[in-house]
Design an enzyme around this catalytic site. Structure first.
Site, PDB file in Angstrom:
ATOM      1  N   GLY A   1       0.839  -1.192   0.000  1.00 46.77           N
ATOM      2  CA  GLY A   1       0.000   0.000   0.000  1.00 46.77           C
ATOM      3  C   GLY A   1       0.872   1.238   0.000  1.00 46.77           C
TER       4      GLY A   1
ATOM      5  N   GLN B   1       2.969   9.960   1.292  1.00 49.18           N
ATOM      6  CA  GLN B   1       4.276   9.297   1.256  1.00 49.18           C
ATOM      7  C   GLN B   1       5.095   9.655   0.022  1.00 49.18           C
ATOM      8  OE1 GLN B   1       2.482   5.259   2.196  1.00 49.18           O
ATOM      9  NE2 GLN B   1       4.403   5.140   3.321  1.00 49.18           N
TER      10      GLN B   1
ATOM     11  N   CYS C   1       6.072  -0.101   7.212  1.00 47.36           N
ATOM     12  CA  CYS C   1       5.615   1.036   6.431  1.00 47.36           C
ATOM     13  C   CYS C   1       6.805   1.504   5.592  1.00 47.36           C
ATOM     14  CB  CYS C   1       5.147   2.149   7.360  1.00 47.36           C
ATOM     15  SG  CYS C   1       4.626   3.642   6.501  1.00 47.36           S
ATOM     16  N   LEU C   2       6.565   1.814   4.328  1.00 48.21           N
ATOM     17  CA  LEU C   2       7.671   2.205   3.450  1.00 48.21           C
ATOM     18  C   LEU C   2       8.364   3.477   3.924  1.00 48.21           C
ATOM     19  CD1 LEU C   2       6.124   1.352  -0.043  1.00 48.21           C
ATOM     20  CD2 LEU C   2       7.712  -0.017   1.321  1.00 48.21           C
TER      21      LEU C   2
ATOM     22  N   HIS D   1      -4.265   0.930   7.643  1.00 45.17           N
ATOM     23  CA  HIS D   1      -2.933   1.533   7.687  1.00 45.17           C
ATOM     24  C   HIS D   1      -2.845   2.712   6.716  1.00 45.17           C
ATOM     25  CE1 HIS D   1       1.637   1.175   7.904  1.00 45.17           C
ATOM     26  NE2 HIS D   1       1.445   1.970   6.864  1.00 45.17           N
ATOM     27  N   GLU D   2      -3.330   2.516   5.479  1.00 47.51           N
ATOM     28  CA  GLU D   2      -3.218   3.578   4.468  1.00 47.51           C
ATOM     29  C   GLU D   2      -4.137   4.757   4.782  1.00 47.51           C
ATOM     30  OE1 GLU D   2      -0.711   3.472   2.639  1.00 47.51           O
ATOM     31  OE2 GLU D   2      -0.278   1.377   3.076  1.00 47.51           O
TER      32      GLU D   2
ATOM     33  N   HIS E   1      -2.702   7.255   7.112  1.00 47.54           N
ATOM     34  CA  HIS E   1      -1.784   8.211   6.479  1.00 47.54           C
ATOM     35  C   HIS E   1      -2.522   9.468   6.012  1.00 47.54           C
ATOM     36  CE1 HIS E   1       2.122   6.260   6.339  1.00 47.54           C
ATOM     37  NE2 HIS E   1       1.617   5.148   5.843  1.00 47.54           N
TER      38      HIS E   1
HETATM   39 NI    NI Z   1       2.567   3.300   5.754  1.00 45.19          NI
END
Ligand code: NI
Length: 189
Positions: free
Chosen positions: A45, A50, A98-99, A140-141, A144
């Protein structure tokens, strides 16, 4: 085009996001680039903040979970203006990453089931219920988009123990195998 992924510590990850319409300039290319950026980094995701954009836009590909969870098979989409308006079911713990936090993986408790509204790329609204891994990735997304990140869900003890690693990420003192952007440029000697 592959975007650099914004690392923890950049204020854009804490900002509220704005609604996006299907008339957003270059939307198709942007979504394509977000998928490419996510795949390059082996993510499941990616949220617009991000890549530095304060927009209510996420891309998700839950296919890597398909073996454990058949409902995740084929779930690959871009969601515009997603909003989780209900969460229920038992909470369960999953080791999330998480990236924007290379190398950090922590157990996070979340509800098992969500109800979500979102718009697709044609402007059509959807109202769906999801469980398991798909729900997990969407939770999670969507966090953000509200300036929230997964470590915000941890206990204060756990956060204290992570403090130094998080500081290092924000300073760029972390190894990563995909392109990243740090709020503070790493020092070179
Ligand atoms: Ni993340």
């Amino acid at each position: 085009m592959i975007y650099p992924i914004v690392a923890y510590g950049d204020p854009v990850l804490r900002r509220q996001t704005e609604e996006i319409g299907i008339d957003y300039p270059g939307l198709e290319a942007l979504v394509e680039d977000m998928f490419q950026t996510m795949e390059e980094a082996n993510g499941v995701g990616l949220a617009a903040p991000q890549i530095g954009l304060s927009l209510k836009l996420i891309v998700v590909d839950a296919n890597p979970f398909a073996e454990e969870d058949p409902k995740a098979a084929g779930f690959r989409k871009a969601l515009l203006n997603p909003e989780i308006y209900e969460e229920d079911g038992p909470t369960w713990s999953f080791n999330e990453g998480c990236l924007s936090f290379p190398g950090v993986h922590e157990d996070v408790e979340r509800h098992a089931r969500i109800k979500i509204r979102y718009m697709d790329m044609t402007g059509q609204w959807h109202d769906e219920t999801h469980e398991g891994y798909v729900a997990r990735v969407l939770q999670h997304e969507c966090d953000h988009l509200n300036g929230k990140v997964f470590v915000d869900h941890l206990s204060s003890l756990r956060k204290t123990l992570l403090r130094r690693r998080l500081d290092n990420i924000s300073k760029g003192a972390v190894s990563h195998d995909y392109k990243m952007k740090f709020a503070v440029k790493p020092k070179h000697r």
